[in-house]
Design a protein around this motif. Sequence first.
Motif, PDB file in Angstrom:
ATOM      1  N   GLY A 172      41.175  37.567  38.920  1.00 44.09           N
ATOM      2  CA  GLY A 172      40.927  39.090  38.662  1.00 44.09           C
ATOM      3  C   GLY A 172      42.043  40.143  38.758  1.00 44.09           C
ATOM      4  O   GLY A 172      43.256  39.589  38.844  1.00 44.09           O
ATOM      5  N   THR A 173      41.740  41.157  38.629  1.00 46.72           N
ATOM      6  CA  THR A 173      42.901  42.208  38.890  1.00 46.72           C
ATOM      7  C   THR A 173      42.268  43.525  39.735  1.00 46.72           C
ATOM      8  O   THR A 173      41.115  43.621  39.908  1.00 46.72           O
ATOM      9  N   ILE A 174      43.175  44.323  40.230  1.00 46.84           N
ATOM     10  CA  ILE A 174      42.676  45.551  40.910  1.00 46.84           C
ATOM     11  C   ILE A 174      43.699  46.498  40.625  1.00 46.84           C
ATOM     12  O   ILE A 174      44.770  46.260  40.142  1.00 46.84           O
ATOM     13  N   GLU A 175      43.414  47.845  40.408  1.00 45.12           N
ATOM     14  CA  GLU A 175      44.058  48.966  40.135  1.00 45.12           C
ATOM     15  C   GLU A 175      44.741  49.538  41.211  1.00 45.12           C
ATOM     16  O   GLU A 175      43.819  49.453  42.492  1.00 45.12           O
ATOM     17  N   LEU A 176      45.977  50.078  41.198  1.00 43.66           N
ATOM     18  CA  LEU A 176      46.496  50.607  42.427  1.00 43.66           C
ATOM     19  C   LEU A 176      45.812  51.713  42.902  1.00 43.66           C
ATOM     20  O   LEU A 176      45.736  51.954  44.296  1.00 43.66           O
ATOM     21  N   ARG A 177      45.205  52.512  42.000  1.00 39.21           N
ATOM     22  CA  ARG A 177      44.247  53.523  42.593  1.00 39.21           C
ATOM     23  C   ARG A 177      43.340  53.025  43.365  1.00 39.21           C
ATOM     24  O   ARG A 177      42.953  53.679  44.626  1.00 39.21           O
ATOM     25  N   ASP A 178      42.403  51.998  43.403  1.00 37.36           N
ATOM     26  CA  ASP A 178      41.561  51.204  44.162  1.00 37.36           C
ATOM     27  C   ASP A 178      41.878  51.077  45.624  1.00 37.36           C
ATOM     28  O   ASP A 178      41.400  51.200  46.449  1.00 37.36           O
ATOM     29  N   LEU A 179      43.405  50.503  45.431  1.00 38.37           N
ATOM     30  CA  LEU A 179      43.944  49.950  46.822  1.00 38.37           C
ATOM     31  C   LEU A 179      44.417  51.327  47.710  1.00 38.37           C
ATOM     32  O   LEU A 179      43.899  51.108  48.709  1.00 38.37           O
ATOM     33  N   LEU A 180      44.712  52.329  47.041  1.00 33.20           N
ATOM     34  CA  LEU A 180      45.005  53.455  47.905  1.00 33.20           C
ATOM     35  C   LEU A 180      43.803  54.132  48.360  1.00 33.20           C
ATOM     36  O   LEU A 180      43.854  55.008  49.338  1.00 33.20           O
ATOM     37  N   MET A 192      38.411  43.958  44.361  1.00 31.38           N
ATOM     38  CA  MET A 192      39.089  43.555  42.797  1.00 31.38           C
ATOM     39  C   MET A 192      38.062  43.407  41.920  1.00 31.38           C
ATOM     40  O   MET A 192      36.887  43.176  41.932  1.00 31.38           O
ATOM     41  N   SER A 193      38.530  43.275  40.467  1.00 31.48           N
ATOM     42  CA  SER A 193      37.326  43.227  39.412  1.00 31.48           C
ATOM     43  C   SER A 193      37.721  41.794  39.047  1.00 31.48           C
ATOM     44  O   SER A 193      38.718  41.189  38.670  1.00 31.48           O
ATOM     45  N   GLY A 194      36.595  41.024  39.099  1.00 32.28           N
ATOM     46  CA  GLY A 194      36.582  39.779  38.666  1.00 32.28           C
ATOM     47  C   GLY A 194      36.539  39.291  37.337  1.00 32.28           C
ATOM     48  O   GLY A 194      37.199  38.412  36.797  1.00 32.28           O
ATOM     49  N   ALA A 195      35.518  40.175  36.394  1.00 36.07           N
ATOM     50  CA  ALA A 195      35.644  40.058  35.396  1.00 36.07           C
ATOM     51  C   ALA A 195      36.822  40.733  34.368  1.00 36.07           C
ATOM     52  O   ALA A 195      36.545  41.874  33.950  1.00 36.07           O
ATOM     53  N   THR A 196      37.833  40.079  34.380  1.00 33.83           N
ATOM     54  CA  THR A 196      39.220  40.805  34.004  1.00 33.83           C
ATOM     55  C   THR A 196      39.325  40.313  32.517  1.00 33.83           C
ATOM     56  O   THR A 196      39.025  39.152  32.100  1.00 33.83           O
ATOM     57  N   HIS A 197      40.105  41.168  31.723  1.00 38.72           N
ATOM     58  CA  HIS A 197      40.505  40.830  30.511  1.00 38.72           C
ATOM     59  C   HIS A 197      41.743  39.788  30.691  1.00 38.72           C
ATOM     60  O   HIS A 197      42.696  40.247  31.612  1.00 38.72           O
TER      61      HIS A 197
END
Length: 439
Positions: A172-180, A192-197
């Motif tokens: 998946g992916t994760i945005e830096l904003r979500d980490l912060l 994290m976002s599992g359904a990623t492009h």
Amino acid sequence: MPQNPLPITDLKSLRDELQERPPLEIADELARLAPAERAKAFRLLAKDSALEVFQLLDATHQEELLSGLRDEQVLRLVEEMDADDRARLFDEMPATVVRKLQDGLSPRERRLTAMLLGYPDESAGRIMSPKFIRLIPEMTVEDALARVRRRAEDAEPVYTLPVTDDELRLLGTIELRDLLLAEPQVTVGEIMSGATHAVGADEDQEDVARIIQGADLLAVPVVDSENRLVGMVTVDDAMDVLGAETGEDLARTGASEPLGRPYFSASVFHLARSRAVWLLMLAVAATLTVNVLSAFEHTLEQVVTLALFIPLLIGTGGNAGAQSATTVVRSMALDDIRPEDVLRVVLREARVGFLLGTLLAALSLVPVWLFAGDSLAAIIALSLITVCTLASFVGSLMPLLARRFGVDPAVVSAPFVTTIVDASGLLVYFLIARAVLGL
């Protein structure tokens, strides 16, 4: 807003001017200079801004600039470039020069560049950044942010971070904003976002750019055939791809081959060569119009007034066909229209052409009747309706057929449509004239 040109003849003023201007303006001005003057101005740039300016230049200008610099300057610039930008530059350079430059790279940069050059031309692998920061699901947010801080200087995309397992398989992916915004002890896997492009490394770069554009992404992961992460394509690279593809489509829509380089870097011979073949092909295709006129020469001799309205009809038909072709090509580029929509699209465009032809026929009926009589007015009105319907039908059909057979739709758009409609429109015109006049 246009800037004053760089004072090339005064070195002191030139150095001061370069210090005051932002990198993008400097790159724009350097692109307008002759190669020798460009190298002269570039040498005066501060070391910290030279690389940024260099990476903003077109690959053709980069190649010309490198030829005017000393070997140590060239190697330093090439070493410090992003790997994907370096691969794009190497694509434009002779193989012997590329080998020499690759030999001068550090082992890591040489390996990354060779990896990118190993993917097919115009694929996602060619434009991806192989330097990325990956996270694993078991990491806490605190540990993930610490890793980002340690490695951010050497990675290109830090705003979208891929999440993988220990074998680099994308999860998946994760945005830096979500980490912060997350609590420090929460794990990456929880947020994290599992359904990623994700895209394959061999996928066409334009398709990848369209995915980034359509989904409003900042970056998209690139994976190999086993779903292992190999790189990231960023939004700035996607914009470059879409800009280049749009330029190619515009060139072909105007019956010209893409230059493949900035306008002022192309010689007059190169400009002429990019247009000559198309002009010749269109001139040969235009013989259809001559043949139609020849076939109906007897009809023209009997009613000379018919000749007066030929430019009106073929011009209107050509314009209607070009409008339809341009609309369809643009919609195909945006994925609004697909090859399986062919019947739906051509019938829709034919109805549009019929409405436009009816409008023009209504507007022309009275003026033509006053000028040439009721018979000619009826001929022109019927011809306008038929020609506009036919032109819109042909203009929408040809790009869709081109895509179905693997040809760039822009190649068979406005110029070819106009030429075909000219001949078919004349045929329709004379057949209607014969029927109405009883010739």
